[in-house]
Motif scaffolding. Structure first.
Motif, PDB file in Angstrom:
ATOM      1  N   VAL A 297       0.698  -1.007   0.306  1.00 32.02           N
ATOM      2  CA  VAL A 297      -0.253  -0.288  -0.104  1.00 32.02           C
ATOM      3  C   VAL A 297       0.770   1.231   0.085  1.00 32.02           C
ATOM      4  CG1 VAL A 297      -1.748   0.831   1.225  1.00 32.02           C
ATOM      5  CG2 VAL A 297      -1.802  -1.150   1.601  1.00 32.02           C
ATOM      6  N   PRO A 298       0.923   2.048  -0.770  1.00 32.07           N
ATOM      7  CA  PRO A 298       1.656   3.111  -0.337  1.00 32.07           C
ATOM      8  C   PRO A 298       1.545   4.671   0.143  1.00 32.07           C
ATOM      9  CG  PRO A 298       0.591   2.296  -3.331  1.00 32.07           C
ATOM     10  CD  PRO A 298       0.142   1.741  -2.473  1.00 32.07           C
ATOM     11  N   ARG A 299       0.496   4.382   0.745  1.00 28.93           N
ATOM     12  CA  ARG A 299      -0.062   5.583   1.422  1.00 28.93           C
ATOM     13  C   ARG A 299       1.493   5.184   3.073  1.00 28.93           C
ATOM     14  NH1 ARG A 299      -4.803   6.366   4.475  1.00 28.93           N
ATOM     15  NH2 ARG A 299      -5.200   8.308   3.203  1.00 28.93           N
ATOM     16  N   TYR A 300       1.558   3.501   2.896  1.00 28.62           N
ATOM     17  CA  TYR A 300       2.320   3.761   4.264  1.00 28.62           C
ATOM     18  C   TYR A 300       3.446   2.897   4.854  1.00 28.62           C
ATOM     19  CZ  TYR A 300      -2.953   1.632   5.608  1.00 28.62           C
ATOM     20  OH  TYR A 300      -4.221   2.222   5.833  1.00 28.62           O
ATOM     21  N   ARG A 301       4.278   3.037   3.013  1.00 32.03           N
ATOM     22  CA  ARG A 301       5.263   2.377   2.575  1.00 32.03           C
ATOM     23  C   ARG A 301       6.423   3.699   3.355  1.00 32.03           C
ATOM     24  NH1 ARG A 301       6.894   0.855  -1.982  1.00 32.03           N
ATOM     25  NH2 ARG A 301       4.766  -0.091  -2.440  1.00 32.03           N
ATOM     26  N   ASP A 302       6.082   5.397   4.006  1.00 32.28           N
ATOM     27  CA  ASP A 302       7.324   5.572   4.130  1.00 32.28           C
ATOM     28  C   ASP A 302       7.618   5.268   5.399  1.00 32.28           C
ATOM     29  OD1 ASP A 302       8.231   6.901   1.662  1.00 32.28           O
ATOM     30  OD2 ASP A 302       6.878   8.745   2.271  1.00 32.28           O
ATOM     31  N   GLU A 303       6.231   5.234   6.546  1.00 30.91           N
ATOM     32  CA  GLU A 303       6.085   4.870   8.116  1.00 30.91           C
ATOM     33  C   GLU A 303       6.846   3.253   7.487  1.00 30.91           C
ATOM     34  OE1 GLU A 303       4.477   6.170  11.104  1.00 30.91           O
ATOM     35  OE2 GLU A 303       5.758   7.569   9.658  1.00 30.91           O
ATOM     36  N   LEU A 304       7.096   2.711   7.223  1.00 33.99           N
ATOM     37  CA  LEU A 304       7.326   0.918   6.742  1.00 33.99           C
ATOM     38  C   LEU A 304       8.652   1.136   7.162  1.00 33.99           C
ATOM     39  CD1 LEU A 304       4.699  -1.157   5.360  1.00 33.99           C
ATOM     40  CD2 LEU A 304       5.019  -1.193   7.695  1.00 33.99           C
ATOM     41  N   ASN A 305       9.139   1.912   6.173  1.00 31.12           N
ATOM     42  CA  ASN A 305      11.013   1.839   5.880  1.00 31.12           C
ATOM     43  C   ASN A 305      11.646   2.866   7.009  1.00 31.12           C
ATOM     44  OD1 ASN A 305      10.336   0.535   3.230  1.00 31.12           O
ATOM     45  ND2 ASN A 305      10.351   2.899   2.356  1.00 31.12           N
ATOM     46  N   ARG A 306      10.523   3.436   7.670  1.00 29.00           N
ATOM     47  CA  ARG A 306      11.417   4.240   8.891  1.00 29.00           C
ATOM     48  C   ARG A 306      11.035   3.344  10.211  1.00 29.00           C
ATOM     49  NH1 ARG A 306       9.058  10.362   9.952  1.00 29.00           N
ATOM     50  NH2 ARG A 306      10.654  10.330  11.329  1.00 29.00           N
ATOM     51  N   MET A 307      10.017   2.387  10.222  1.00 30.01           N
ATOM     52  CA  MET A 307       9.877   1.598  11.476  1.00 30.01           C
ATOM     53  C   MET A 307      11.172   0.069  11.077  1.00 30.01           C
ATOM     54  SD  MET A 307       6.014   1.449  12.661  1.00 30.01           S
ATOM     55  CE  MET A 307       4.897   1.351  11.004  1.00 30.01           C
ATOM     56  N   PHE A 308      10.981  -0.222   9.573  1.00 25.46           N
ATOM     57  CA  PHE A 308      11.381  -1.150   9.603  1.00 25.46           C
ATOM     58  C   PHE A 308      12.995  -1.081   8.351  1.00 25.46           C
ATOM     59  CE2 PHE A 308       7.864  -2.532  11.545  1.00 25.46           C
ATOM     60  CZ  PHE A 308       7.468  -2.899  12.583  1.00 25.46           C
ATOM     61  N   PRO A 309      14.086  -0.689   8.730  1.00 22.71           N
ATOM     62  CA  PRO A 309      15.238  -0.310   8.229  1.00 22.71           C
ATOM     63  C   PRO A 309      15.035  -1.779   7.216  1.00 22.71           C
ATOM     64  CG  PRO A 309      15.529   0.372   9.881  1.00 22.71           C
ATOM     65  CD  PRO A 309      14.322   0.044   9.917  1.00 22.71           C
ATOM     66  N   SER A 310      14.905  -3.101   8.171  1.00 27.39           N
ATOM     67  CA  SER A 310      15.620  -3.960   7.924  1.00 27.39           C
ATOM     68  C   SER A 310      13.991  -4.555   7.643  1.00 27.39           C
ATOM     69  CB  SER A 310      16.338  -4.804   8.882  1.00 27.39           C
ATOM     70  OG  SER A 310      16.787  -5.658   7.969  1.00 27.39           O
ATOM     71  N   LYS A 311      13.662  -4.859   6.570  1.00 29.74           N
ATOM     72  CA  LYS A 311      12.189  -5.522   6.194  1.00 29.74           C
ATOM     73  C   LYS A 311      12.833  -7.027   7.022  1.00 29.74           C
ATOM     74  CE  LYS A 311      11.439  -1.785   4.313  1.00 29.74           C
ATOM     75  NZ  LYS A 311      12.642  -1.110   4.622  1.00 29.74           N
ATOM     76  N   GLY A 312      13.321  -7.515   6.891  1.00 30.39           N
ATOM     77  CA  GLY A 312      13.036  -9.096   7.825  1.00 30.39           C
ATOM     78  C   GLY A 312      13.058  -9.329   8.556  1.00 30.39           C
ATOM     79  N   SER A 313      12.813  -8.114   9.929  1.00 33.16           N
ATOM     80  CA  SER A 313      12.645  -7.384  11.124  1.00 33.16           C
ATOM     81  C   SER A 313      11.615  -7.474  11.502  1.00 33.16           C
ATOM     82  CB  SER A 313      13.836  -6.565  11.845  1.00 33.16           C
ATOM     83  OG  SER A 313      13.696  -5.575  11.571  1.00 33.16           O
ATOM     84  N   VAL A 314      10.690  -7.549  10.881  1.00 36.47           N
ATOM     85  CA  VAL A 314       8.447  -7.314  10.800  1.00 36.47           C
ATOM     86  C   VAL A 314       8.211  -7.756  12.161  1.00 36.47           C
ATOM     87  CG1 VAL A 314       6.811  -7.054  10.060  1.00 36.47           C
ATOM     88  CG2 VAL A 314       8.129  -5.965   8.497  1.00 36.47           C
ATOM     89  N   PHE A 315       8.182  -9.414  11.944  1.00 37.07           N
ATOM     90  CA  PHE A 315       7.732 -10.523  13.128  1.00 37.07           C
ATOM     91  C   PHE A 315       8.609 -10.749  14.136  1.00 37.07           C
ATOM     92  CE2 PHE A 315       6.292 -14.111  14.755  1.00 37.07           C
ATOM     93  CZ  PHE A 315       4.573 -14.202  14.899  1.00 37.07           C
ATOM     94  N   HIS A 316       9.256 -11.030  13.476  1.00 38.11           N
ATOM     95  CA  HIS A 316      11.329 -10.694  14.693  1.00 38.11           C
ATOM     96  C   HIS A 316      10.631 -10.220  15.838  1.00 38.11           C
ATOM     97  CE1 HIS A 316      14.824 -11.705  16.528  1.00 38.11           C
ATOM     98  NE2 HIS A 316      15.123 -10.618  16.711  1.00 38.11           N
ATOM     99  N   HIS A 317      11.115  -8.507  15.566  1.00 39.65           N
ATOM    100  CA  HIS A 317      10.405  -7.133  16.590  1.00 39.65           C
ATOM    101  C   HIS A 317       9.128  -7.186  17.002  1.00 39.65           C
ATOM    102  CE1 HIS A 317      14.077  -6.131  16.401  1.00 39.65           C
ATOM    103  NE2 HIS A 317      14.510  -5.545  15.086  1.00 39.65           N
ATOM    104  N   LEU A 318       7.993  -7.483  16.361  1.00 41.50           N
ATOM    105  CA  LEU A 318       6.958  -6.884  16.975  1.00 41.50           C
ATOM    106  C   LEU A 318       6.054  -8.497  17.625  1.00 41.50           C
ATOM    107  CD1 LEU A 318       4.518  -5.137  14.022  1.00 41.50           C
ATOM    108  CD2 LEU A 318       5.939  -4.500  15.965  1.00 41.50           C
ATOM    109  N   GLY A 319       6.959  -9.899  16.783  1.00 44.60           N
ATOM    110  CA  GLY A 319       6.162 -11.050  18.304  1.00 44.60           C
ATOM    111  C   GLY A 319       7.083 -10.846  19.023  1.00 44.60           C
ATOM    112  N   ARG A 320       8.517 -10.285  19.489  1.00 41.48           N
ATOM    113  CA  ARG A 320       9.195 -10.122  20.618  1.00 41.48           C
ATOM    114  C   ARG A 320       8.614  -9.341  21.464  1.00 41.48           C
ATOM    115  NH1 ARG A 320      14.909 -11.387  20.688  1.00 41.48           N
ATOM    116  NH2 ARG A 320      15.310 -13.106  19.639  1.00 41.48           N
ATOM    117  N   TYR A 321       7.809  -8.016  20.846  1.00 43.03           N
ATOM    118  CA  TYR A 321       7.576  -6.645  21.486  1.00 43.03           C
ATOM    119  C   TYR A 321       5.989  -6.936  21.948  1.00 43.03           C
ATOM    120  CZ  TYR A 321       5.098  -2.362  22.051  1.00 43.03           C
ATOM    121  OH  TYR A 321       3.808  -2.152  22.982  1.00 43.03           O
ATOM    122  N   LEU A 322       4.940  -8.172  21.222  1.00 47.56           N
ATOM    123  CA  LEU A 322       3.770  -8.192  21.997  1.00 47.56           C
ATOM    124  C   LEU A 322       3.608 -10.057  22.632  1.00 47.56           C
ATOM    125  CD1 LEU A 322       1.412  -7.635  18.208  1.00 47.56           C
ATOM    126  CD2 LEU A 322       2.062  -6.707  20.901  1.00 47.56           C
TER     127      LEU A 322
END
Length: 551
Positions: A297-322
């Motif tokens: 979704v283009p409207r989310y791309r900038d926020e996602l890039n800032r939160m996850f400079p490493s795209k392979g870390s999304v579940f790793h970080h959010l799963g450990r957090y939640l």
């Protein structure tokens, strides 16, 4: 004079004899030596339990740091410091994980703290929540409750699917400024600790729309159904989401079920998310890791890039957090890990998932596991020699102890692997022990005890040094993504040959796979393969049409 007590002044004036001082020193010297010699030993005795807990084998700190990173690089809020007994895993689980391969973005940390503050402001039990719930029940979508907006997560499928979809739902809430509320069926009670300080993410029991049976892909409340019936229109969206016509309902339902259909059209297009943003309440049911699709979704791309400079870390970080196992499943994890795995020099996890509707014969799957583990030097060959006692050295050197954790609903894989290494010596001289925490035979998602064991085994796998997982398995995805480990994935069988040509492959990413990617038939777009147009997407190794995030 004998019997006369000298005054204090007389004592001060009396000169001291050197012999007295020497005698006192000689008498005291052995005692002083004992104190100094044994001071460090006593201190070590007091500190030893803590030092053992902080050993490199069992903490998640960087090598030589001397302590584990309990807050996981800033992911976890320090506001939980005052309640270790309420959720032991939040304070202890990081000791067993290896250091994360992914630095945490400061922007993600800031977003999480902002989310927590908003959840405390709008969550259950607050005046704003009560006002928003009252407006929902009255059928109004008015924004008169302090700007609080919600996404309600409804569970479906097994525990692995639920954890993948819940992380995805939370990411959606982060992107849209919503508060996530979780419907917890009886089988999930106390499975996880509360993830947000000072509030709850549990849907209150009096919430009127938590019965999942009334919602399905064709129900009238579903967003796609509304769109097809012209109840909501793209044309109603004008400059930033201000609608020219009222919405047909106080909430909208999103159906993102993976097993029965592709993720629906008109769900991951920019214009659809502008329409969805008009609803203060979204009810969402999914069994998929649709976090991947949010990157489309283009409207989310900038926020996602800032939160996850490493795209392979999304579940790793959010799963450990939640996800923090409740005290009951955490007790299972601690007892099994300390009893069977902690003393090993190397830990290998082997996760076997056999789906009932396409059951691979035991001998075929076991042969594939052996091929995988031997081709990649994960397990040693056995010899015809009997196994030596565990404490006997080989060739004058200490034996390497390798612990194998088998996770499967079936006991046969453990039985055969255990029998091989229990009765036979290894070609390398390694001592291999094989362990299985449970074997329930069948999946019982509705049973709390079954889910506790399943969660415990996910975390035990995530504490291994290396893991072998079954293709298509969401259970395996969760375990290796929490660990931050690239697994060896057992490739699905070629049924025409009753054999997999390649036993296993190692993915380039630790991210879970989205099995059914969304269609990209949006306005002014064709149905294109996202991999050809998005540089951080790849097709999955185990699911040819699937999508996964990749660095």
């Amino acid at each position: 004079m004998e019997g006369v007590i000298d005054s204090p002044d007389a004592e001060k004036r009396r000169p001291r004899r050197p012999g007295t001082i020497t005698a006192v020193f000689l008498v005291a010297l052995p005692l002083l030596l004992v104190v100094f010699l044994f001071r460090d030993i006593a201190a070590d005795a007091l500190l030893w339990p803590e030092l053992k807990q902080q050993s490199p084998r069992s903490n998640a700190s960087s090598p030589g740091s001397g302590k584990h990173d309990r807050l996981l690089g800033g992911l976890l809020s320090p506001d939980f410091d005052d309640e270790p007994a309420a959720c032991r895993s939040r304070h202890e689980s990081s000791r067993r994980w290896k250091p994360s391969p992914f630095p945490v973005s400061p922007y993600l940390v800031r977003k999480l703290r902002q989310y927590e503050a908003n959840h405390r402001r709008c969550g259950p039990g607050t005046a704003r929540y009560r006002e928003a719930a009252a407006q929902l029940e009255s059928g109004r979508n008015a924004d008169e409750h302090g700007g609080c907006r919600y996404v309600v997560w409804l569970p479906i499928q097994g525990l692995g699917n639920r954890m993948l979809s819940l992380v995805s739902t939370f990411l959606y809430a982060l992107l849209t400024g919503r508060v996530v509320l979780v419907h917890q069926p009886p089988g999930m009670e106390a499975l996880f600790c509360e993830p947000f300080p000072g509030t709850s993410w549990l849907l209150p029991p009096d919430f009127p729309y938590k019965d999942g049976s009334r919602f399905w892909s064709g129900c009238k409340e579903n967003y796609v159904t509304m769109l097809e019936n012209n109840l909501v229109r793209y044309e109603d969206d004008v400059s930033g989401g201000n609608a020219s016509t009222p919405l047909p309902a106080a909430y909208v339902y999103l159906h993102l079920e993976n097993m029965k259909l592709r993720l629906q059209n008109h769900t991951f297009c920019d214009e659809d998310h502008r329409v969805l943003d008009r609803f203060n309440w979204i009810l969402l049911r999914s069994d998929s890791y649709f976090a991947v699709a949010l990157f489309l979704v283009p409207r989310y791309r900038d926020e996602l890039n800032r939160m996850f400079p490493s795209k392979g870390s999304v579940f790793h970080h959010l799963g450990r957090y939640l996800f923090h196992p409740g005290n009951r499943p955490w007790g299972i994890i601690q007892r099994f890990f300390d009893g069977y795995l902690a003393g090993a020099d190397d830990r290998l996890g082997v996760q076997v998932r056999i789906v009932p509707y396409q059951a691979v014969p035991f001998e075929v799957m076991f042969e594939q596991i052996l091929r995988c583990t031997r081709e990649h030097d994960l397990l040693p060959q056995v010899t015809d020699e009997p196994a030596a006692p565990a404490g006997v050295p080989t060739n004058g050197t200490a034996k390497v102890k390798k612990a194998v954790l088998v996770v499967s609903l079936k006991p046969e894989y453990y039985d055969k692997l255990h029998g091989m290494y229990y009765g036979n010596a290894t070609a390398t001289g390694e001592v291999v022990t094989v362990h299985q925490p449970s074997h329930d035979e069948d999946q019982h998602t509705e049973a709390r005890a079954h889910n506790e064991r399943a969660l415990a085994e996910m975390y035990l796998l995530s504490y291994c040094d290396r893991v072998v997982t079954t293709g298509w398995s969401t259970f395996g995805y969760v375990a290796h993504a929490l660990a931050g480990l690239r697994p060896w994935v057992l490739i699905p069988l070629d049924w025409s040959k009753m054999r997999a040509d390649v036993a296993c492959v190692r993915p380039e990413s630790v991210e879970p796979c989205l099995h059914s990617p969304p269609s990209l038939v949006c306005r002014r777009q064709q149905d294109l393969d996202p991999v050809a147009h998005v540089p951080f997407l790849r097709h999955c190794e185990d699911v040819g049409a699937g999508l996964k995030l990749f660095d």
